[in-house]
Design a protein around this motif. Sequence first.
Motif, PDB file in Angstrom:
ATOM      1  N   MET A   1       1.006  -0.849  -0.430  1.00 20.39           N
ATOM      2  CA  MET A   1      -0.124  -0.321  -0.107  1.00 20.39           C
ATOM      3  C   MET A   1       0.505   1.183   0.164  1.00 20.39           C
ATOM      4  SD  MET A   1      -3.234   1.526   2.714  1.00 20.39           S
ATOM      5  CE  MET A   1      -4.138   0.164   1.807  1.00 20.39           C
ATOM      6  N   LYS A   2       0.644   1.822  -0.392  1.00 21.56           N
ATOM      7  CA  LYS A   2       1.231   3.032  -1.285  1.00 21.56           C
ATOM      8  C   LYS A   2       1.264   4.192   0.045  1.00 21.56           C
ATOM      9  CE  LYS A   2       2.749   4.581  -5.079  1.00 21.56           C
ATOM     10  NZ  LYS A   2       1.994   5.984  -6.369  1.00 21.56           N
ATOM     11  N   LYS A   3       2.085   4.881   0.644  1.00 19.88           N
ATOM     12  CA  LYS A   3       1.369   5.826   1.577  1.00 19.88           C
ATOM     13  C   LYS A   3       2.471   6.720   1.499  1.00 19.88           C
ATOM     14  CE  LYS A   3       2.822   2.409   4.567  1.00 19.88           C
ATOM     15  NZ  LYS A   3       2.073   1.707   6.409  1.00 19.88           N
ATOM     16  N   ALA A   4       2.040   8.029   1.886  1.00 22.32           N
ATOM     17  CA  ALA A   4       2.564   9.413   1.577  1.00 22.32           C
ATOM     18  C   ALA A   4       2.169  10.631   3.283  1.00 22.32           C
ATOM     19  CB  ALA A   4       1.636   9.819   0.654  1.00 22.32           C
ATOM     20  N   LEU A   5       3.975  11.310   3.109  1.00 23.63           N
ATOM     21  CA  LEU A   5       3.732  12.180   4.573  1.00 23.63           C
ATOM     22  C   LEU A   5       3.821  13.456   3.547  1.00 23.63           C
ATOM     23  CD1 LEU A   5       2.951  12.394   7.644  1.00 23.63           C
ATOM     24  CD2 LEU A   5       6.042  12.217   7.442  1.00 23.63           C
ATOM     25  N   ILE A   6       2.995  14.348   3.727  1.00 21.14           N
ATOM     26  CA  ILE A   6       2.798  15.884   3.461  1.00 21.14           C
ATOM     27  C   ILE A   6       3.976  16.022   5.096  1.00 21.14           C
ATOM     28  CG2 ILE A   6       2.046  17.428   2.671  1.00 21.14           C
ATOM     29  CD1 ILE A   6      -0.547  15.498   1.509  1.00 21.14           C
ATOM     30  N   VAL A  48      10.070   8.190   9.759  1.00 24.71           N
ATOM     31  CA  VAL A  48       8.791   7.262   9.380  1.00 24.71           C
ATOM     32  C   VAL A  48       9.114   6.121   7.887  1.00 24.71           C
ATOM     33  CG1 VAL A  48       6.447   7.709   9.057  1.00 24.71           C
ATOM     34  CG2 VAL A  48       7.758   8.710  11.151  1.00 24.71           C
ATOM     35  N   SER A  49       8.158   5.407   7.897  1.00 23.62           N
ATOM     36  CA  SER A  49       9.063   4.335   5.989  1.00 23.62           C
ATOM     37  C   SER A  49       7.904   4.792   5.574  1.00 23.62           C
ATOM     38  CB  SER A  49       9.501   3.358   6.629  1.00 23.62           C
ATOM     39  OG  SER A  49       8.379   2.551   7.691  1.00 23.62           O
ATOM     40  N   VAL A  50       7.557   5.585   5.498  1.00 24.75           N
ATOM     41  CA  VAL A  50       7.081   5.788   4.412  1.00 24.75           C
ATOM     42  C   VAL A  50       7.282   7.548   2.489  1.00 24.75           C
ATOM     43  CG1 VAL A  50       5.009   5.843   5.464  1.00 24.75           C
ATOM     44  CG2 VAL A  50       5.665   8.126   5.097  1.00 24.75           C
ATOM     45  N   LEU A  51       6.746   7.379   2.132  1.00 22.37           N
ATOM     46  CA  LEU A  51       7.230   8.590   0.820  1.00 22.37           C
ATOM     47  C   LEU A  51       7.187  10.290   1.412  1.00 22.37           C
ATOM     48  CD1 LEU A  51       9.525   7.880  -0.484  1.00 22.37           C
ATOM     49  CD2 LEU A  51       8.160   8.666  -2.558  1.00 22.37           C
ATOM     50  N   LYS A  52       7.819  11.134   2.167  1.00 21.45           N
ATOM     51  CA  LYS A  52       7.827  12.238   2.266  1.00 21.45           C
ATOM     52  C   LYS A  52       8.001  13.074   1.129  1.00 21.45           C
ATOM     53  CE  LYS A  52      11.007  10.642   5.137  1.00 21.45           C
ATOM     54  NZ  LYS A  52      10.647   8.805   5.536  1.00 21.45           N
ATOM     55  N   PHE A  53       6.718  13.853   1.341  1.00 20.91           N
ATOM     56  CA  PHE A  53       6.743  15.511   0.203  1.00 20.91           C
ATOM     57  C   PHE A  53       6.732  16.567   1.187  1.00 20.91           C
ATOM     58  CE2 PHE A  53       4.840  11.549  -1.777  1.00 20.91           C
ATOM     59  CZ  PHE A  53       5.232  12.132  -3.364  1.00 20.91           C
ATOM     60  N   VAL A  54       7.766  17.553   0.951  1.00 23.71           N
ATOM     61  CA  VAL A  54       7.887  18.801   1.884  1.00 23.71           C
ATOM     62  C   VAL A  54       7.846  19.650   0.550  1.00 23.71           C
ATOM     63  CG1 VAL A  54       9.641  20.185   2.507  1.00 23.71           C
ATOM     64  CG2 VAL A  54       9.528  17.654   3.000  1.00 23.71           C
ATOM     65  N   GLY A  96      -1.458   7.897  -6.816  1.00 25.60           N
ATOM     66  CA  GLY A  96      -1.942   6.562  -6.337  1.00 25.60           C
ATOM     67  C   GLY A  96      -1.265   6.207  -5.107  1.00 25.60           C
ATOM     68  N   TYR A  97      -1.720   7.544  -4.290  1.00 24.38           N
ATOM     69  CA  TYR A  97      -1.051   7.006  -2.445  1.00 24.38           C
ATOM     70  C   TYR A  97      -2.301   6.635  -1.776  1.00 24.38           C
ATOM     71  CZ  TYR A  97       3.813   8.498  -3.371  1.00 24.38           C
ATOM     72  OH  TYR A  97       5.063   8.617  -3.658  1.00 24.38           O
ATOM     73  N   GLU A  98      -2.006   5.488  -1.531  1.00 26.86           N
ATOM     74  CA  GLU A  98      -3.923   5.254  -0.692  1.00 26.86           C
ATOM     75  C   GLU A  98      -3.450   5.843   0.934  1.00 26.86           C
ATOM     76  OE1 GLU A  98      -3.488   1.071  -3.010  1.00 26.86           O
ATOM     77  OE2 GLU A  98      -1.828   1.371  -1.969  1.00 26.86           O
ATOM     78  N   LYS A  99      -2.827   6.000   1.270  1.00 30.32           N
ATOM     79  CA  LYS A  99      -2.959   6.464   3.135  1.00 30.32           C
ATOM     80  C   LYS A  99      -2.514   7.855   3.020  1.00 30.32           C
ATOM     81  CE  LYS A  99      -3.087   2.658   5.880  1.00 30.32           C
ATOM     82  NZ  LYS A  99      -2.491   1.886   7.203  1.00 30.32           N
ATOM     83  N   VAL A 100      -2.836   8.682   2.971  1.00 28.58           N
ATOM     84  CA  VAL A 100      -1.636  10.120   2.781  1.00 28.58           C
ATOM     85  C   VAL A 100      -1.883  11.132   4.209  1.00 28.58           C
ATOM     86  CG1 VAL A 100      -1.561  12.644   1.614  1.00 28.58           C
ATOM     87  CG2 VAL A 100      -2.040  10.501   0.665  1.00 28.58           C
ATOM     88  N   ALA A 113       6.353   8.887  16.490  1.00 31.29           N
ATOM     89  CA  ALA A 113       5.155   7.469  16.849  1.00 31.29           C
ATOM     90  C   ALA A 113       3.630   8.085  16.864  1.00 31.29           C
ATOM     91  CB  ALA A 113       4.798   6.773  18.503  1.00 31.29           C
ATOM     92  N   ILE A 114       3.673   8.859  16.910  1.00 33.99           N
ATOM     93  CA  ILE A 114       2.205   9.954  16.908  1.00 33.99           C
ATOM     94  C   ILE A 114       1.826   9.630  15.296  1.00 33.99           C
ATOM     95  CG2 ILE A 114       0.772  11.532  16.292  1.00 33.99           C
ATOM     96  CD1 ILE A 114       1.071  12.206  19.906  1.00 33.99           C
ATOM     97  N   ILE A 115       2.762   9.791  14.379  1.00 39.75           N
ATOM     98  CA  ILE A 115       2.654   9.910  13.099  1.00 39.75           C
ATOM     99  C   ILE A 115       2.443   8.476  12.919  1.00 39.75           C
ATOM    100  CG2 ILE A 115       3.904  10.551  10.107  1.00 39.75           C
ATOM    101  CD1 ILE A 115       5.311  12.876  12.457  1.00 39.75           C
ATOM    102  N   GLN A 116       3.121   7.654  13.054  1.00 43.14           N
ATOM    103  CA  GLN A 116       2.667   6.374  12.450  1.00 43.14           C
ATOM    104  C   GLN A 116       1.434   5.424  13.428  1.00 43.14           C
ATOM    105  OE1 GLN A 116       6.663   5.006  14.628  1.00 43.14           O
ATOM    106  NE2 GLN A 116       7.252   4.449  12.416  1.00 43.14           N
ATOM    107  N   GLN A 117       1.443   6.271  14.718  1.00 42.49           N
ATOM    108  CA  GLN A 117      -0.536   6.103  14.704  1.00 42.49           C
ATOM    109  C   GLN A 117      -1.060   6.551  14.041  1.00 42.49           C
ATOM    110  OE1 GLN A 117      -0.954   7.670  19.014  1.00 42.49           O
ATOM    111  NE2 GLN A 117      -2.972   6.034  19.045  1.00 42.49           N
ATOM    112  N   ALA A 118      -1.171   7.615  13.026  1.00 38.81           N
ATOM    113  CA  ALA A 118      -2.949   7.975  12.446  1.00 38.81           C
ATOM    114  C   ALA A 118      -2.207   6.594  11.256  1.00 38.81           C
ATOM    115  CB  ALA A 118      -1.525   9.214  11.525  1.00 38.81           C
ATOM    116  N   PHE A 119      -1.025   6.459  10.462  1.00 36.75           N
ATOM    117  CA  PHE A 119      -1.202   5.383   9.155  1.00 36.75           C
ATOM    118  C   PHE A 119      -2.370   4.419   9.725  1.00 36.75           C
ATOM    119  CE2 PHE A 119       2.310   8.157   8.024  1.00 36.75           C
ATOM    120  CZ  PHE A 119       1.421   8.552   6.833  1.00 36.75           C
TER     121      PHE A 119
END
Length: 195
Positions: A1-6, A48-54, A96-100, A113-119
């Motif tokens: 599942m593709k995940k992104a952190l903005i 956080v092991s997701v792709l990050k967009f700044v 195509g990211y399914e969790k943003v 931990a809170i960011i990971q909890q959000a995902f």
Amino acid sequence: MKKALIIFVRKPELGKVKTRLAVSVGNEKAVAIYKELLQHTYEISRSVSVLKFVYYANTIEENDMWSAEGFIKKLQSAAGLGGKMKDAFAAQVNEGYEKVVIIGSDCFQLTTAIIQQAFELLNRHEVVIGPAKDGGYYLLGMKKLHGFIFENKNWSTETVFTDTVHELKKHNVSFATLPILTDVDTEEDWLLSKK
């Protein structure tokens, strides 16, 4: 599942960042505090092991902390705050990211931990939201774009979180909330969040 952190950031310039904070501490101290906030945001997000967009507010900086591996630099749209967030979410969902999940760079209490909890909460809910003590929110996550969240809001007021929750209920969108944290807007916020 593709995940992104903005991650929404600003260039730490005198008179351009933390203007409410600068009223009590002065522009130079406000910039110094914002640099600390940026460093904190970088530290908690890099593991956080997701792709990050700044997403930069005005211009993309070439050589800064966000040049590190795992961060992709983008520019915020020219819309107001709601529009900027909506456009950033839409861009990642369309890729195509399914969790943003989106965060700002104002919350010294936010943790990895809170960011990971959000995902993780997005496994069971459509939306996750992290309420801030000032009535706004420090984090928002979605599995698909719910555009209404970003429309008809009085941004930077104490009703943003409650208005958002009201609309999620009205649209029958399942959501989860995270712990209440302090966004740094004033000197008092900064002192509280350092405790």
